[in-house]
Design an enzyme around this catalytic site. Sequence first.
Site: not given
Length: 390
Positions: A53, A106, A181, A206
Amino acid sequence: MTVPENAGFNTTAVHAGQAFEPRTGAVVPPLHFSSTYAQDGIGGLRDGYEYGRGGNPTRDALQEQLAAVEGGNHAYSFGSGLAAEDSLIRALCRPGDHIVLGNDAYGGTYRLISRIHSEWGIGHSAVDMSNLEATAAAVAQAPGKVRLVWVETPSNPMMKITNIEALAKVAHDAGALLVVDNTFASPYLQNPLALGADVVVHSTTKYIGGHSDVVGGAVVLNDAELAEKVQFMQFAAGAVSGPMDAFLTTRGLKTLGVRMDRHSENGQAVAEWLLDQPEVEAVLYPGLPSHPGHELAKKQMKKFGGMVSVQFKGGEAAARKVAEATRVFTLAESLGGIESLVNYPSEMTHASVKGTELAVPENLLRLSCGIEESADLIADLEQAFKAIGN
């Protein structure tokens, strides 16, 4: 290989964080699945690795690569784009703070801010970010409280273009940070940090991943103090990208430049074809001279990308018929993959904003133009348009 100083984008994307493995000479760095690491005595860490982690060599390589292509000093990889946004907000905001975001953000971003962080006492307001005067007025309505000004450019799915440099000044004059973004543009077409933004976020699912086979997100920034806060949240909350996800994202990022060239060519061709169709009410694509943000996009973007939105004169019924009649364009959520996708935002990606000021027009389809032949994409749309009359 060490990336040469002032290397071009594609050279940087291929080689940043990708030193060959010294024992065998493997050109592609090995994929590290280990969740824990042997220590040379208590506290004796090898290269700083202790637990998966907190650090993983494959994830670290991706983060170095992401920082390099965005022109940032620090990058952090997360399990999804929303995990990246959530960690960023929790790292930088506190109860009583306020976020000003675009009024066509979004749907997932708006849901996160309006339904999750609002319950933690973080306020928000939405405004047309392409209108700088309106944005400045929105920021002024919460004096001293605005912590983040959050913009997508091009925006999803209305394809609005915002002047990043000017918006950075609006944010900074109010003592706020500008978050961009950059998912639609990708680091190949646009670098917001160089234009004055403080933070860049991505859904690496994406264009960066590029093959519709991995979910991920990223935060990229320059300021060391802010970076330390984001890094702590990444470690403490644990929404990290796994090794295989990081590996697939790195692989995709290496070809981002050549893919974006083709996405942009196809987006332009499809948008120009749509303009001439009698069934079409509006084509939203910054590569068209008729787009209100065209000249600005030319200045702050290298090309115009593969995302095209189209509105139909026949309203919701026409949009639905076309979406369900395509054959090459696959009806699906997401975007930015090598295959072309069609999406009906009102009921799919932006369903969470229905009934709000962020609601997407019901006659709109969002097209993600892949890397197929543009003639085949146009032919597919041409046959799908015939469904409107049925």
